[in-house]
Design an enzyme around this catalytic site. Structure first.
Site, PDB file in Angstrom:
ATOM      1  N   GLY A  31       0.786  -1.108  -0.047  1.00 30.81           N
ATOM      2  CA  GLY A  31       0.048   0.054   0.192  1.00 30.81           C
ATOM      3  C   GLY A  31       0.813   1.376   0.056  1.00 30.81           C
ATOM      4  O   GLY A  31       2.090   1.177  -0.245  1.00 30.81           O
ATOM      5  N   HIS A  37       4.071   2.477  -7.915  1.00 32.27           N
ATOM      6  CA  HIS A  37       3.084   1.317  -7.918  1.00 32.27           C
ATOM      7  C   HIS A  37       2.131   1.464  -9.190  1.00 32.27           C
ATOM      8  O   HIS A  37       1.733   0.602  -9.761  1.00 32.27           O
ATOM      9  CB  HIS A  37       2.227   1.545  -6.765  1.00 32.27           C
ATOM     10  CG  HIS A  37       3.189   1.123  -5.379  1.00 32.27           C
ATOM     11  ND1 HIS A  37       3.301   2.255  -4.534  1.00 32.27           N
ATOM     12  CD2 HIS A  37       3.475   0.067  -4.881  1.00 32.27           C
ATOM     13  CE1 HIS A  37       3.985   1.694  -3.474  1.00 32.27           C
ATOM     14  NE2 HIS A  37       4.099   0.277  -3.658  1.00 32.27           N
TER      15      HIS A  37
END
Ligand code: PAF
Length: 285
Positions: A31, A37
């Site tokens: 996360g 990402h």
């Protein structure tokens, strides 16, 4: 976009996709998404029928004095960003669900886990290899995407997938950098404005290694000579405490005695509360 929290439900869903002949791309994460990402999500979106992103701050890969408790967990923001990138499923299990009571099975990629970060973070790569093996079992991806910034992790996952015969292609993806060259990382958030400015010295030090190799008339060159400049540059960053800066073979991660072909220069530097890692492939093909 669907959120799945139960490992059992994740696996059942993956079986259904597999039976329907749909390819799954997995991006394992902890996360706190940044552009690095998102670039993996977009690539997985282009190359697969279904995209799964796992969000799990894996307790097994943190040492007792590391930042597990403080690791940023901006869940709502992450969910929104994953949705924007066209992710189909976010798999977000709890630690209790993923490591059931009495869990005692571990995956250890022995040799590749020893050098570089492995020497400073005992047990870290065992935790990474174990959780990634579990995610491969639960999500059954055709492809799994990993950034080259965590080069040692990437090599370990590639080796684990090959050694344990996982039918998955581990796809290495480029490091995404800030404008001043700093590799994007969730841990950059730990830096003060001043430390953040200084951190740009880390990629510059690695770049200097590439330049020394490129412009050296002497071939092959000794790593001691090559690394001298990088060490001096890292030491000049106020407050920086390098764990290591090393030149290794990019496949075996063993230290090189001389640099003739391709080499990986890798470093980990502590700056304030952050431990920052970076690497560069240097030398000739
Ligand atoms: O790189 C990471 O974020 C983690 O190490 C990973 C691969 C998600 C395993 O927990």
């Amino acid at each position: 976009m669907k959120i799945i929290r139960s490992p059992k439900q994740m696996q059942k869903t993956a079986w259904r996709w597999r039976a329907a002949g749909r390819s799954v791309g997995l991006v394992p994460t902890m996360g706190c998404f940044h552009e690095g990402h998102l670039s993996l999500f977009r690539r997985a979106r282009r190359e697969n029928d279904i995209v799964v992103v796992s969000v799990f701050v894996n307790p097994a890969q943190f040492g007792p004095r590391e930042d597990f408790a403080h690791y940023p967990r901006p869940w709502k923001r992450d969910r929104r960003l994953a949705g924007k990138c066209g992710v189909d499923v976010v798999f977000h299990p709890s630690a209790k669900a993923l490591y059931a009571k009495g869990h005692q099975t571990w995956v250890d990629v022995e040799e590749l886990s020893r050098p570089l970060c492995g020497a400073f973070r005992p047990g870290h790569f065992r935790g990474v290899a174990t959780v990634v093996a579990k995610l491969f079992q639960l999500v059954q991806p055709a492809r799994a995407y990993f950034g080259r910034k965590d080069f040692q992790q990437l090599r370990i996952v590639q080796k684990m997938a090959a050694d344990l015969n996982f039918p998955v292609r581990v796809v290495p993806c480029p490091t995404v950098r800030e404008r001043d060259g700093l590799a994007m990382s969730s841990r950059n958030a730990y830096l003060s404005a001043e430390q953040r400015r200084r951190a740009a010295g880390i990629p510059r030090a690695l770049q200097s290694v590439g330049e020394v190799i490129k412009f050296s008339s002497q071939k092959p060159i000794s790593p001691t000579v090559i690394l001298r400049k990088a060490r001096a540059l890292l030491r000049r960053i106020p407050g920086a405490r390098p764990d290591y800066v090393e030149l290794v073979d990019p496949r075996s991660l063993r230290p090189l005695k001389k640099v003739a072909g391709r080499a990986l220069v890798a470093t980990a530097v502590r700056l304030g509360r952050a431990r920052l890692i970076d690497n560069r492939l240097v030398g000739r093909e």
